[in-house]
Design an enzyme around this catalytic site. Structure first.
Site, PDB file in Angstrom:
ATOM      1  N   THR A   1      -4.130  -2.013  -3.886  1.00 17.50           N
ATOM      2  CA  THR A   1      -3.113  -2.312  -2.883  1.00 17.50           C
ATOM      3  C   THR A   1      -2.004  -1.281  -3.063  1.00 17.50           C
ATOM      4  O   THR A   1      -1.973  -0.540  -4.044  1.00 17.50           O
ATOM      5  CB  THR A   1      -2.532  -3.732  -3.053  1.00 17.50           C
ATOM      6  OG1 THR A   1      -2.125  -3.895  -4.410  1.00 17.50           O
ATOM      7  CG2 THR A   1      -3.535  -4.787  -2.675  1.00 17.50           C
TER       8      THR A   1
ATOM      9  N   ARG B   1       2.614  -3.466   2.511  1.00 14.54           N
ATOM     10  CA  ARG B   1       1.388  -4.239   2.266  1.00 14.54           C
ATOM     11  C   ARG B   1       0.241  -3.476   2.904  1.00 14.54           C
ATOM     12  O   ARG B   1       0.217  -3.259   4.114  1.00 14.54           O
ATOM     13  CB  ARG B   1       1.521  -5.628   2.871  1.00 14.54           C
ATOM     14  CG  ARG B   1       2.694  -6.402   2.307  1.00 14.54           C
ATOM     15  CD  ARG B   1       2.581  -7.833   2.663  1.00 14.54           C
ATOM     16  NE  ARG B   1       1.439  -8.385   1.975  1.00 14.54           N
ATOM     17  CZ  ARG B   1       1.506  -8.964   0.777  1.00 14.54           C
ATOM     18  NH1 ARG B   1       2.650  -9.063   0.149  1.00 14.54           N
ATOM     19  NH2 ARG B   1       0.431  -9.441   0.197  1.00 14.54           N
TER      20      ARG B   1
ATOM     21  N   TYR C   1      -3.758   2.304  19.437  1.00 15.93           N
ATOM     22  CA  TYR C   1      -5.093   1.926  18.949  1.00 15.93           C
ATOM     23  C   TYR C   1      -5.819   3.175  18.503  1.00 15.93           C
ATOM     24  O   TYR C   1      -5.854   4.171  19.232  1.00 15.93           O
ATOM     25  CB  TYR C   1      -5.907   1.267  20.077  1.00 15.93           C
ATOM     26  CG  TYR C   1      -6.185  -0.190  19.768  1.00 15.93           C
ATOM     27  CD1 TYR C   1      -6.928  -0.534  18.650  1.00 15.93           C
ATOM     28  CD2 TYR C   1      -5.684  -1.203  20.578  1.00 15.93           C
ATOM     29  CE1 TYR C   1      -7.172  -1.868  18.348  1.00 15.93           C
ATOM     30  CE2 TYR C   1      -5.929  -2.533  20.281  1.00 15.93           C
ATOM     31  CZ  TYR C   1      -6.670  -2.859  19.157  1.00 15.93           C
ATOM     32  OH  TYR C   1      -6.896  -4.161  18.856  1.00 15.93           O
TER      33      TYR C   1
ATOM     34  N   ASP D   1     -10.374  -2.133  -9.759  1.00 17.02           N
ATOM     35  CA  ASP D   1      -9.346  -2.637  -8.838  1.00 17.02           C
ATOM     36  C   ASP D   1      -8.008  -2.429  -9.547  1.00 17.02           C
ATOM     37  O   ASP D   1      -7.627  -3.196 -10.425  1.00 17.02           O
ATOM     38  CB  ASP D   1      -9.606  -4.122  -8.550  1.00 17.02           C
ATOM     39  CG  ASP D   1      -8.542  -4.721  -7.633  1.00 17.02           C
ATOM     40  OD1 ASP D   1      -7.512  -4.064  -7.408  1.00 17.02           O
ATOM     41  OD2 ASP D   1      -8.744  -5.847  -7.163  1.00 17.02           O
TER      42      ASP D   1
ATOM     43  N   LYS E   1       2.392  -3.204  -4.798  1.00 18.35           N
ATOM     44  CA  LYS E   1       2.814  -3.793  -6.079  1.00 18.35           C
ATOM     45  C   LYS E   1       3.609  -2.725  -6.850  1.00 18.35           C
ATOM     46  O   LYS E   1       4.676  -2.329  -6.393  1.00 18.35           O
ATOM     47  CB  LYS E   1       1.584  -4.310  -6.824  1.00 18.35           C
ATOM     48  CG  LYS E   1       0.859  -5.415  -6.029  1.00 18.35           C
ATOM     49  CD  LYS E   1      -0.296  -6.008  -6.773  1.00 18.35           C
ATOM     50  CE  LYS E   1      -0.908  -7.195  -6.068  1.00 18.35           C
ATOM     51  NZ  LYS E   1      -1.900  -6.847  -5.031  1.00 18.35           N
TER      52      LYS E   1
ATOM     53  N   GLU F   1      -9.159   3.101  16.751  1.00 18.61           N
ATOM     54  CA  GLU F   1     -10.444   2.719  16.146  1.00 18.61           C
ATOM     55  C   GLU F   1     -11.269   3.965  15.853  1.00 18.61           C
ATOM     56  O   GLU F   1     -11.373   4.864  16.691  1.00 18.61           O
ATOM     57  CB  GLU F   1     -11.222   1.809  17.092  1.00 18.61           C
ATOM     58  CG  GLU F   1     -10.753   0.373  17.010  1.00 18.61           C
ATOM     59  CD  GLU F   1     -11.390  -0.508  18.063  1.00 18.61           C
ATOM     60  OE1 GLU F   1     -11.643  -0.015  19.171  1.00 18.61           O
ATOM     61  OE2 GLU F   1     -11.609  -1.691  17.776  1.00 18.61           O
TER      62      GLU F   1
HETATM   63  N1  DSN Z   1      -1.548 -12.195  -4.853  1.00 20.03           N
HETATM   64  C1  DSN Z   1      -1.704 -11.028  -5.697  1.00 20.03           C
HETATM   65  C2  DSN Z   1      -1.012 -11.193  -6.991  1.00 20.03           C
HETATM   66  O1  DSN Z   1       0.009 -11.854  -6.993  1.00 20.03           O
HETATM   67  O2  DSN Z   1      -1.442 -10.668  -7.996  1.00 20.03           O
HETATM   68  C3  DSN Z   1      -3.104 -10.653  -5.836  1.00 20.03           C
HETATM   69  O3  DSN Z   1      -3.701 -10.658  -4.599  1.00 20.03           O
END
Ligand code: DSN
Length: 398
Positions: free
Chosen positions: A230, A239, A54, A204, A233, A56
């Site tokens: 994120t 993730r 932990y 974003d 991708k 925090e």
């Molecule tokens: N679910 C993602 C996507 O497939 O683009 C976005 O959050």
């Protein structure tokens, strides 16, 4: 591609399911635009003892003892994040604790936009994300979305119309970014529009972060106040998500840190942060630049071949890893749902997707979204894309 590390454990039910998923992942052609295959090192970090701790708070200011190593992990991750995108730590801050993209975006709004104030974001049906202010997301309940879309004729953003909308609505924050828009975004024009109505500009870059890191898509950092992304991708990590913010008298980074913890989250997932650090190191390598170039080459070839075969590609093509295909073709083709089901049966995984000005429902829209990031990781090149396009065509016309 590493699919299975969960070997020889006592829980045989879960072991079996993980093995089955590993086999599934190996067998299919994966064209989900938001997925990728992480390295063994990323998986090792995710499965490490860091999950037991932990932490925090933030490095140097934790609420529990025993965080000396945790501080080093988080600081290393932050340093690598800034280095990867060429940012000076005196000008930019980064928070690497967000658990994923949606909480990262909510944390930014929580930090910088008062409840009830306006967020101008791309409409979901035109390629935006739920957290860009859509009414079914908490972002559309606490804040008021001013939606913008693409032009009907060109299916690309019209910056003059965006400016008119911003002047009329005076949003507190403008979001540039997408989950289903295949083209390059002009960040300078977004900056000018934000300045014209005194709004903050948040980019974003979740979908194209790996392409920015690989220098094959424009970087938003020269123009944005805040950049969220994120990691899983095109960046090819676990993730997770990060929030970059400009360091200046406005104190954006301090407000964002407070919004992430304690505003939104509790203890950070240190195993995930270590895996992000591994990802960021991998993304700095020359091999990653080659990868990012291949992702885009593949997408252009896949879009071009599908178009030659008679499929309408939204906006006429792509500048990124992402392609939107109109499979419905005014009733002459198949719906997006039918297309994705047929393709899955043939071993090609895609997602159904609305197309701009879709006349069908989001549950059975007119198109599919394709992405080339995952298959480029598995070494697929231009010739493979031509074969995949022909297979897609054959399946959809059957
Ligand atoms: N679910 C993602 C996507 O497939 O683009 C976005 O959050």
């Amino acid at each position: 591609m590493i699919c299975v590390i969960f070997n020889d454990v006592k829980d045989k039910q879960i072991e079996k399911l993980i093995k089955e998923e590993g086999i599934r992942q190996k067998k299919v052609v994966n064209l989900i635009a938001s997925e990728n295959y992480v390295s063994k090192d990323v998986l090792e970090a995710l499965g490490s003892v860091l999950t037991n701790k932990y932490a925090e708070g933030y490095p140097g200011a934790r609420y529990y003892g025993g965080n000396q190593i945790a501080d080093k992990v988080e600081n290393l991750c932050k340093q690598r994040a800034l280095e990867l995108f060429g940012l000076d730590e005196t000008e930019w801050a980064v928070n690497v604790q967000p658990l994923s993209g949606s909480p990262a975006n909510v944390a930014v709004y929580l930090a910088l936009v008062e409840p009830g104030q306006k967020i101008m974001g791309m409409e979901l049906a035109h390629g935006g994300h739920l957290t860009h202010g859509h009414k079914v997301s908490i972002t559309g309940k606490i804040w008021k979305q001013v939606p913008y879309g693409v032009d009907k004729d060109t299916e690309v953003l019209n910056y003059d119309k965006l400016r008119e909308l911003a002047t009329k609505e005076k949003p507190k924050l403008i979001v540039a970014g997408f989950t289903a828009y295949p083209r390059i975004i002009d960040f300078k024009k977004f900056r000018d529009i934000a300045d014209s109505c005194d709004a903050l500009l948040m980019v974003d870059m979740s979908h194209f972060a790996g392409l920015v890191a690989g220098q094959t898509y424009p970087s938003p950092f020269e123009y944005a106040d805040v950049v969220t992304t994120t990691v899983h991708k095109t960046l090819r990590g676990p993730r997770s998500a990060m929030i970059f913010s400009k360091k200046d008298a406005r104190g954006l980074n301090q407000k964002i840190d407070k919004a992430v913890f304690p505003g939104m989250q509790g203890g950070p997932h240190l195993n995930q942060i270590a895996a992000v650090a591994v990802t960021l190191k991998e993304a700095k390598s020359p091999a990653f630049k080659t990868y990012a170039r291949q992702v885009i080459k593949n997408a252009k070839i896949l879009a071009g071949e599908l178009s030659k075969l008679g499929w309408r590609i939204i906006s006429g093509g792509t500048d990124s890893h992402l392609i939107l295909v109109d499979t419905w073709q005014d009733g002459a083709g198949v719906s997006g749902r039918e297309a994705s089901v047929k393709l899955e049966k043939a071993g090609i995984i895609v997602n159904m997707n609305t197309i701009p000005f879709d006349t069908r429902s989001p549950m059975d829209p007119s198109g599919i979204r394709l992405g080339t990031a995952a298959e480029a990781t598995r070494g697929k090149k231009e010739a493979d894309m031509i074969k995949i396009a022909r297979k897609i065509d054959g399946v959809l016309r059957k």
